[in-house]
Design a protein around this motif. Structure first.
Motif, PDB file in Angstrom:
ATOM      1  N   GLY B  26       0.785  -1.230   0.000  1.00  0.00           N
ATOM      2  CA  GLY B  26       0.000   0.000   0.000  1.00  0.00           C
ATOM      3  C   GLY B  26       0.811   1.271   0.000  1.00  0.00           C
ATOM      4  N   CYS B  27       2.133   1.174  -0.013  1.00  0.00           N
ATOM      5  CA  CYS B  27       2.968   2.379   0.047  1.00  0.00           C
ATOM      6  C   CYS B  27       2.703   3.286  -1.161  1.00  0.00           C
ATOM      7  N   GLY B  28       2.549   4.557  -0.887  1.00  0.00           N
ATOM      8  CA  GLY B  28       2.279   5.527  -1.946  1.00  0.00           C
ATOM      9  C   GLY B  28       3.360   5.608  -3.007  1.00  0.00           C
ATOM     10  N   ASN B 127       6.142  13.444  -0.427  1.00  0.00           N
ATOM     11  CA  ASN B 127       6.042  13.944   0.935  1.00  0.00           C
ATOM     12  C   ASN B 127       5.156  13.014   1.762  1.00  0.00           C
ATOM     13  N   ASN B 128       5.821  12.108   2.462  1.00  0.00           N
ATOM     14  CA  ASN B 128       5.060  11.224   3.358  1.00  0.00           C
ATOM     15  C   ASN B 128       5.197  11.702   4.804  1.00  0.00           C
ATOM     16  N   GLN B 129       5.731  12.884   4.958  1.00  0.00           N
ATOM     17  CA  GLN B 129       5.776  13.580   6.247  1.00  0.00           C
ATOM     18  C   GLN B 129       6.573  12.841   7.316  1.00  0.00           C
ATOM     19  N   THR B 209       3.222   2.839   7.500  1.00  0.00           N
ATOM     20  CA  THR B 209       4.112   2.010   8.314  1.00  0.00           C
ATOM     21  C   THR B 209       4.837   2.830   9.379  1.00  0.00           C
ATOM     22  N   GLN B 210       5.335   3.973   8.983  1.00  0.00           N
ATOM     23  CA  GLN B 210       6.121   4.743   9.933  1.00  0.00           C
ATOM     24  C   GLN B 210       5.388   5.991  10.433  1.00  0.00           C
ATOM     25  N   TYR B 211       4.648   6.620   9.571  1.00  0.00           N
ATOM     26  CA  TYR B 211       3.936   7.800  10.027  1.00  0.00           C
ATOM     27  C   TYR B 211       2.529   7.440  10.523  1.00  0.00           C
TER      28      TYR B 211
HETATM   29  S1  SF4 Z   1       8.297   2.581   5.298  1.00  0.00           S
HETATM   30 FE1  SF4 Z   1       6.731   3.987   4.543  1.00  0.00          FE
HETATM   31  S2  SF4 Z   1       7.639   4.990   2.761  1.00  0.00           S
HETATM   32 FE2  SF4 Z   1       8.844   3.184   3.232  1.00  0.00          FE
HETATM   33  S3  SF4 Z   1       8.037   1.570   1.946  1.00  0.00           S
HETATM   34 FE3  SF4 Z   1       6.983   1.431   3.919  1.00  0.00          FE
HETATM   35  S4  SF4 Z   1       5.140   2.678   3.691  1.00  0.00           S
HETATM   36 FE4  SF4 Z   1       6.488   3.210   2.009  1.00  0.00          FE
END
Ligand code: SF4
Ligand SMILES: Cc1ncc(C[n+]2csc(CCOP(=O)(O)OP(=O)(O)O)c2C)c(N)n1
Ligand SMILES: Cc1ncc(C[n+]2csc(CCOP(=O)(O)OP(=O)(O)O)c2C)c(N)n1
Ligand code: SF4
Ligand code: SF4
Ligand code: SF4
Ligand code: SF4
Ligand code: SF4
Ligand SMILES: [Mg+2]
Ligand SMILES: [Mg+2]
Lengths: 378, 276, 197, 82, 378, 276, 197, 82
Positions: B26-28, B127-129, B209-211
């Motif tokens: 699902g990562c943008g 920009n995933n902030q 995942t991280q934000y």
């Molecule tokens: S950590 Fe965040 S930016 Fe990195 S791959 Fe996973 S969802 Fe995408």
């Protein structure tokens, strides 16, 4: 090429550097001004456009080094020039050039450090940094200049070695060499050997960008030439894609070293003067080797069998030539405008000879008299 | 207007070895990659003439996947490498993809300077902030008050408005999109790439995942919904009050100006220099 | 080892007096037009900023090792401050050439005081040409670099509009020097050339 | 919503899922305006209502993993493929 | 202080680093995240506010290093932590800390390089860089850790040495030590020796900020304490103002070196294991010394008189201890996770003993078996 | 409103050893220094509580001359050092003086980030539109088309609007002045220093030696006249057309907003952390 | 040199199965509550990202030199992929413990297959507790770390709301292991311990 | 312009030049609204018209070298100082 070749000219070291770079085929300069290297940028900004090249002043040295790498990836021979503080900032991207094997030349016109130090005084404090300044294991080629003439010839060699070995080459100059004017006759362009990177001889489908070969130096395709591939600072496999497989990682790093080791005989440049029958010797580089030469001549005139080994290549350390001197001489003096850097290398390869340091760290050139006095005492 | 992705996958991706990609489900980043190849296809650009450069970060992995001339530079420095490439070979179309940290933390200076110089590059900022790759540390775009692995007490820093900064710094074309508005993103990217001069496309993207995980948005779907709700078109925003806009952001084209770009100008210098 | 004939000059003065330009022109004349080996260096950085200026030229029949002055054969001092600051390394056989108007005390008897600034102002109408007048005198005193070579060097290093003035100044300075009897200078007491390296 | 698919009775679309690449993020399932997909045990989309698909392409352009292809199919092939 | 001291805890190396730093009195952290050092920043951001300290994540490592220097100038013990690429970027400001004699500690959790390399694999490729990474002549102290316990004790020592000698201290860790969890008992705060910089004992009017003294380490007044003075990266006189006078420049640079030389006995930390009667020895540091220890034990169990000299201080290179080993042993093995860096130093100080390299550059820890096999062959 | 400089010279300068200063005759740096000590005197600040930090450049020499806690950091990094000082000792009043190159070329990133974080610092940027110290290379503020030692063919880069960039990046207080308008500069500096949060005062200043000389303004007087003519107050500018403003710049206060600053906010975190 | 008794464990599984957490809890139980020397390491980076996960624990009566597994005394494999990837370094005296539901082929006869996931899902209503069930079994099989210690470690490393579930899972796994006859496992053929270092 | 000084006949100012620091930049001379200064041979200001000074302070706050002090002087000291 350089319209000035072939003539007798009065040039500063920094000017000769520019002429040499142009003669070697350099067509891109990116950098950030810094004393005492700025004249190289200024002259490049003047000269490059007329030969179809490009000059750009970047926002800092990090950016300068980045742009130089980019231009080289696009197939253009590239140069930057800086001094200590800027050289420190370039280290990260310099490591990229090592890892991705991007030929380029970095001139460091040394001034006194650490930090801002004495921005207008000469020194030789960045020798070890030139070899070890970026993180991780990496070989690199480091050359040192001592005359205006050297500036021309050595930078041509620097570009040739960079292209041939796909490695960044660092040329160490210093404030004295940079700003001394000497009358030089620039060689005829036809007389200058210019080496270009090996480009792929196979069609694009067959191109394996980091494939090992007998020389350990893979052929390099430039961007836009149809040989699309991936370039990365991550450790990569022969196709250029990131890998973590221990055997591929190992092969990658060892090849980086082997390609340089393979070339030792042609890379390790030294200039022995009056060494044939020498019993004591001076090992020196850069501006100091000029003082050393005079001191050795003086000693000779007094019947002392002194000799000089001038190092042009500092890294890969010219071990063979130095070992021969060490084997021959009972004592060896290593004068340096730092607290002792190359002497560490000489000691490292030494087995028996007594090696004596001679250091100066006050921003002043070591004089012939100092060295001579030291030779007399040996 | 929107090209579908199906066949482009074969034309533009290094699909044979590199997929599925490393990104989280699902990562943008994947959505942006799809948009990018559609924009390129629409413009009919040749793979050989395209460069995709990136810095370090999750987004930095993108170049591996496309069959162009690709570069994975050092963290924050992709624009400087790209500057060298473009100036050395102006015929190349050079696109740079960066994370918010890559572009505006460590790389912030190169970003504003590339904009100022108006070099003909296209910068895509995902920009995933957050710093995705290194484990969710706050970035210069992490919202005030939200949480990150180095903002365990709540973020007290204020976020950069990336696109607005690009406008002030002098970029020729500036737009903002989101991964939810993927069709619009195709348009923004195509226009940015086509534009002569420095183009910036800021893409609001999800790193659940991280934000998201640290800020009550655990999955991609929740985050995409969030973007859908928070995004306001530039036109509509112009008619909204500051209060109405609170916590929201504009999408669309923020600047599109014509001015001479660096390589054009440099070519003129070359001509003058040759005549002397 | 070929016998080298090394001749060393130092020029000193105030910032703005054109000391470095004079040295560059001299080096160009010696190195390019007379065919000597030549090394020209100068003070740099804060020293240069601080108002004092120094330049050195070494000319030689053989390749030059050490590029800086070891013992001055000729010292051109354009004012008292520079004379005081830079007169170390004066060779016992050396000659001091100084601007008579701007120098009052000289540390050696082997000194020639010529009124370069006055010449420049009065004969040429521009005090700024004093450096060229001095250069003309240097050529005569040193005896190794002809006026023709100096002229050529001036032509290549000076913007066209100042060329003529500068060349006239060269000649005026040379003329003033020629009227001096170098042989009349007191001989040096004892040569310490051997001690030098 | 599902009623809308009926509006274009003349066009039918195939939805091909490349399961090797699909990572079960759920985007296609959540956002398909026609509710064409339902999740399987692993969370990957199963084409549940192929004929409701309007070919809007939302799923295809939002699949981060290039795992969906929507194609128009000639009327005679309706339902054959998925 | 650190509320966790005195307890038995299961900690990662990076966690122990944080506890050690807090116990040593560190109250400021500025940095930029990077694998495999990020946990240090993360934990610092959690822990510092409660003890009245400050954490800030800066825009890059250059800024991190700058802020650390600033905080130290304001009188607060400061830390940053990074890995190779970030360490390269810190070099310029690190040189400022050397030149202006600003105590601070920099942890470099080494990963495989050059460039981005292998960000999640261990290596020992930054040893020479730690010593020589910034331009110009400068001494620096470099320590290496090999266990979680080390992380605590060595970073305390690092802060103490930094404060005592007014010098940046670099602590080299690696991905293995950083992420290994071990059960450790953190010492009671009362049992920890904490050294603070010497502050001026004279009234402000008498304070000469860079005046030499018997130790070569001038007293340091913090900003805002009434001892207004000038701090610069230019070479400066005893009052802190820029100077170019050769004798002052010389005195300045030599004092920088002498203060470290003076402290050799207390700075040069090594850990000899089973060296009393050893005939062959391993010289190792960091995680590799753990493999070496096992290999040496194994060799001993086979009746081979092997020993280990673990280096904790890498710079100033513990020459005395190494020379003693070289004098005692007929062969010395230097296993390193790089192409050979510390071995160069060992060779440099060597006169007679045969020194054998053992290198691994594939991102994997050298195993005891490898070293053991090598020992058997010696 | 304007304090004279005469006696302040004795109170605030290291007048006994360091003067005359190194700057060229007429250099604007000296005028800014005068304005700075007047502003400080007006605010009644104690020398012991004042920090003046600078980077490298002609402007970077300023701290040597003032009898505060002074710091001459590395080129472009003064703001980062200052950040450390301020956070470690929030009671100190920390002022940073930078050149245009120092602040916006090599230091551009620290500049926008300090603004974004709203750290309570006062940044004085002496914008002489050139690298003075290193010999007249063009800087990020050198006007388009003008000449410099690395822009021998005429500058093709576009200048940054420093103050506007600071506004976009998030500074609390932003003003622009000139060395001609020295009395106004006193006010701007005093207001900036007094302001809690990140303050930026851009000062248009003359480097006739390196910039003026290459651009038909050979001396200080000519350049000061130039500033007098080109500067337009913010209020007046609001009533002028774009054409009228061409080649001119605004002076006065560009932004003055209240928002929590970093040290205040951090103090709150400390309290929360202690309670846990 | 004190005789060291070194016991080495490796846990392998899919990302998300809680392998590393289990290892940390085991290390804490062994190191903090049982007083062993302990070293716990894990896979990191892309490997961890790629879906596979590995953790190792070395426990010892003496200070531990080499921190990683040299030869596994116990290998816990939570799925087939991990079993295949990580079964190198298996000691001939070692025991393999695997999730019966997710593993089909085992490379040694000294294997105990227990249905951890099934136990977790069916007895505890949450398949995610399989790691804790496995951990309970590991405690029993390794025989060095008591259930009480494991419980304490769980309590300190698991958020309160999951604690009870996890502790129940521990017990369920331990119970399953206790019903196995370890002595019944085929003996190892030949000890190559000597070869190890 | 010079006429203006007359407007404040009750106040007089002294202009002290510290020649050691003055670098002859000419700013004070060029911008003094009352033309109080004229340059000497070196270009440094000489106080030519002390009584025209209105004490505006322009010269003092614009002298880059802190070389000018303007002070009000009691009427009886008029002209004594400069
Ligand atoms: S950590 Fe965040 S930016 Fe990195 S791959 Fe996973 S969802 Fe995408
Ligand atoms: C010089 C340097 N410092 C730090 C890092 C570590 N690092 C890698 S990616 C990254 C940030 C990633 O965040 P962002 O740019 O937003 O990209 P994302 O992963 O979110 O796509 C950092 C700090 C590095 N590689 N190099
Ligand atoms: C890392 C580094 N790069 C380059 C320099 C050289 N340098 C010193 S000052 C300066 C620029 C000066 O310009 P500016 O900041 O505008 O200050 P000014 O001299 O004009 O006041 C440069 C490039 C340096 N000191 N350090
Ligand atoms: S194209 Fe995709 S999203 Fe659109 S209706 Fe069909 S299945 Fe649903
Ligand atoms: S959007 Fe793509 S990856 Fe996500 S569930 Fe659907 S097919 Fe799978
Ligand atoms: S060079 Fe320019 S900025 Fe520097 S002192 Fe001179 S006038 Fe001022
Ligand atoms: S104060 Fe100065 S500028 Fe003003 S009138 Fe008097 S002399 Fe002139
Ligand atoms: S302004 Fe100051 S430095 Fe300039 S001429 Fe007047 S007194 Fe002298
Ligand atoms: Mg990000
Ligand atoms: Mg400037």
């Amino acid at each position: 090429m350089s319209e000035k070749t072939g003539q007798r000219l009065l040039l500063q070291g920094n000017e000769a550097m520019v002429e040499g770079a142009l003669a070697a085929g350099c067509r891109f300069f990116a950098g950030y001004p810094i004393t005492p290297a700025s004249e190289i940028a200024e002259l490049m900004s003047l000269r490059l456009p007329a030969v179809g090249g490009t000059f750009i002043q970047m926002e800092d040295e990090i950016a300068g080094m980045g742009a130089v790498i980019g231009a080289s990836l696009a197939g253009v021979k590239s140069l930057t020039a800086t001094s200590g503080p800027g050289f420190s900032l370039m280290q990260e991207n310099l490591g990229f050039a090592c890892a991705a094997e991007v030929p380029c030349v970095v001139v460091n016109v040394m001034r006194t450090g650490p930090s801002t130090g004495l921005s207008t005084s000469p020194a030789q404090g960045d020798v070890m940094q030139a070899r070890w300044g970026t993180h991780g294991d990496h070989p690199v080629i480091v050359l040192a200049v001592s005359t205006v003439n050297d500036c021309f010839t050595v930078i041509v060699q620097a570009f040739n070695l960079a292209e041939k070995y796909r490695v960044p080459v660092i040329v160490l100059s210093d404030e004295i060499v940079a700003h001394t004017r000497e009358a030089v006759v620039l060689p005829d362009p036809a007389a200058i050997t210019v080496i270009d990177r090996m480009r792929p001889a196979v069609p694009p489908e067959w191109y394996i960008p980091y494939e090992d070969n007998s020389r350990g130096v893979p052929a390099m395709a430039e961007m836009g030439s149809g040989y699309r591939h991936h370039v990365t600072g991550l450790i990569h496999d022969v196709r250029g894609f990131p890998t973590e497989r221990p055997e591929e990682v190992d092969a990658f790093i060892r090849r980086l070293f082997h390609k340089i080791t393979n070339g030792f005989t042609e890379i390790q440049l030294t200039n022995p003067v009056m060494m044939e029958d020498a019993k004591i010797a001076v090992i020196a580089y850069g501006a100091v080797s000029r003082s050393a030469l005079r001191a050795v001549r003086q000693a000779r005139s007094q019947g002392i069998r002194a000799g000089l080994l001038q190092l042009i290549t500092l890294y890969p350390f010219p071990r063979k030539a130095v070992e021969a001197v060490l084997a021959q001489c009972r004592r060896v003096l290593v004068p340096e405008m730092n607290m002792g850097q190359v002497i560490r290398e000489v000691k490292r390869v030494n087995r028996t000879t007594e090696i004596v340091r001679h250091n100066r760290v006050d921003g002043q050139l070591i004089t012939p008299a100092e060295i001579y006095a030291h030779l007399l005492a040996m | 207007m929107t090209e579908k992705t199906g066949s482009l996958r074969h034309d533009y991706l290094r699909h044979d070895k590199k997929f599925p990609h490393v990104w989280c489900p699902g990562c943008g980043n994947g959505i942006v990659l799809g948009s990018l190849i559609r924009a390129i296809a629409r413009l009919g650009l040749e793979k050989d003439e395209l460069v995709l450069a990136a810095g370090i970060g999750c987004s930095g992995r993108m170049p591996v996947y496309v069959d162009f001339n690709t570069l994975h530079a050092t963290h924050g420095r992709a624009l400087t490498f790209a500057t060298g490439i473009k100036l050395a070979k102006p015929a190349l179309t050079v696109i740079i993809v960066m994370g918010d940290g890559d572009a505006t933390a460590i790389g912030g200076n190169h970003f504003i300077h590339a904009a100022r110089r108006n070099i003909d590059l296209t910068a895509i900022i995902i920009n995933n902030q957050i710093y995705g790759m290194t484990g969710g540390q706050h970035s210069p775009t992490t919202p005030y008050g939200s949480f990150a692995s180095t903002a365990v007490w709540g973020n007290i820093e204020h976020p950069f408005p990336i696109a607005e900064l690009a406008v002030t710094a002098g970029a020729s074309y500036v737009a903002r999109g989101t991964v939810y508005h993927a069709a619009m993103l195709d348009d923004l990217l195509a226009a940015g790439i086509a534009k002569k001069g420095f183009s910036v496309i800021e893409v609001m993207s999800n790193c659940h995942t991280q934000y998201g995980r640290r800020n009550q948005m655990n999955d991609a779907v929740t985050m995409l919904r969030h973007f859908k709700e928070q995004a306001v078109s530039v036109d509509r925003a112009a008619r909204m009050t500051e209060e109405e806009m609170a916590g929201r952001f504009t999408i669309g084209v923020l600047a599109d100006v014509d001015k001479p770009n660096y390589t054009e100008e440099y070519q003129k210098i070359r001509e003058r220099a040759r005549q002397r | 080892m070929m016998k080298e004939e090394r001749y060393e000059l130092r020029f000193g003065g105030a910032g703005g007096q054109g000391i470095i330009l004079a040295a560059v022109i001299f080096a160009e004349a010696a190195g390019i037009h007379e065919g000597f080996y030549v090394c020209q260096t100068q003070s740099y950085g804060p020293e240069a900023r601080g108002g004092r200026s120094r330049a050195e030229i070494v000319i030689s029949s053989a390749e030059i090792d050490y590029p800086k002055v070891l013992g001055m054969d000729l010292f051109l001092a354009m004012n008292q401050t520079a004379l005081d600051a830079y007169s170390a390394d004066f060779k016992s056989t050396g000659i001091l050439l100084a601007d008579a108007a701007l120098v009052s005390q000289v540390p050696t008897s082997r000194a020639l005081l010529l009124p370069f600034t006055t010449i420049a102002r009065q004969q040429l109408g521009d005090a700024l040409a004093a450096n060229m007048a001095a250069l003309g005198a240097v050529g005569v005193v040193c005896g190794r670099v002809g006026l023709a070579s100096l002229e050529k060097a001036v032509a290549s290093r000076v913007p066209a509009k100042f060329r003529e003035l500068n060349i006239r100044a060269l000649h005026a300075g040379a003329e003033a020097a020629r009227q001096q009897d170098l042989a009349a200078l007191p001989p040096f007491i004892d040569s310490d050339e051997e001690k030098e390296v | 919503m599902t009623a809308k698919a009926k509006e274009k009775p003349g066009r039918r679309y195939s939805q091909t899922i490349f399961y090797d690449w699909c990572k079960a993020c759920g985007i296609c399932i959540a956002f398909c305006p026609q509710e064409v997909f339902r999740p399987n045990k692993q969370g990957k989309p199963v084409v549940a209502q192929p004929d409701q698909c309007t070919g809007c392409g939302f799923c295809e352009i939002h699949c981060p993993d290039f795992a969906i292809t929507i194609a128009e199919r000639p009327p005679q092939q309706h339902k054959e493929k998925s």
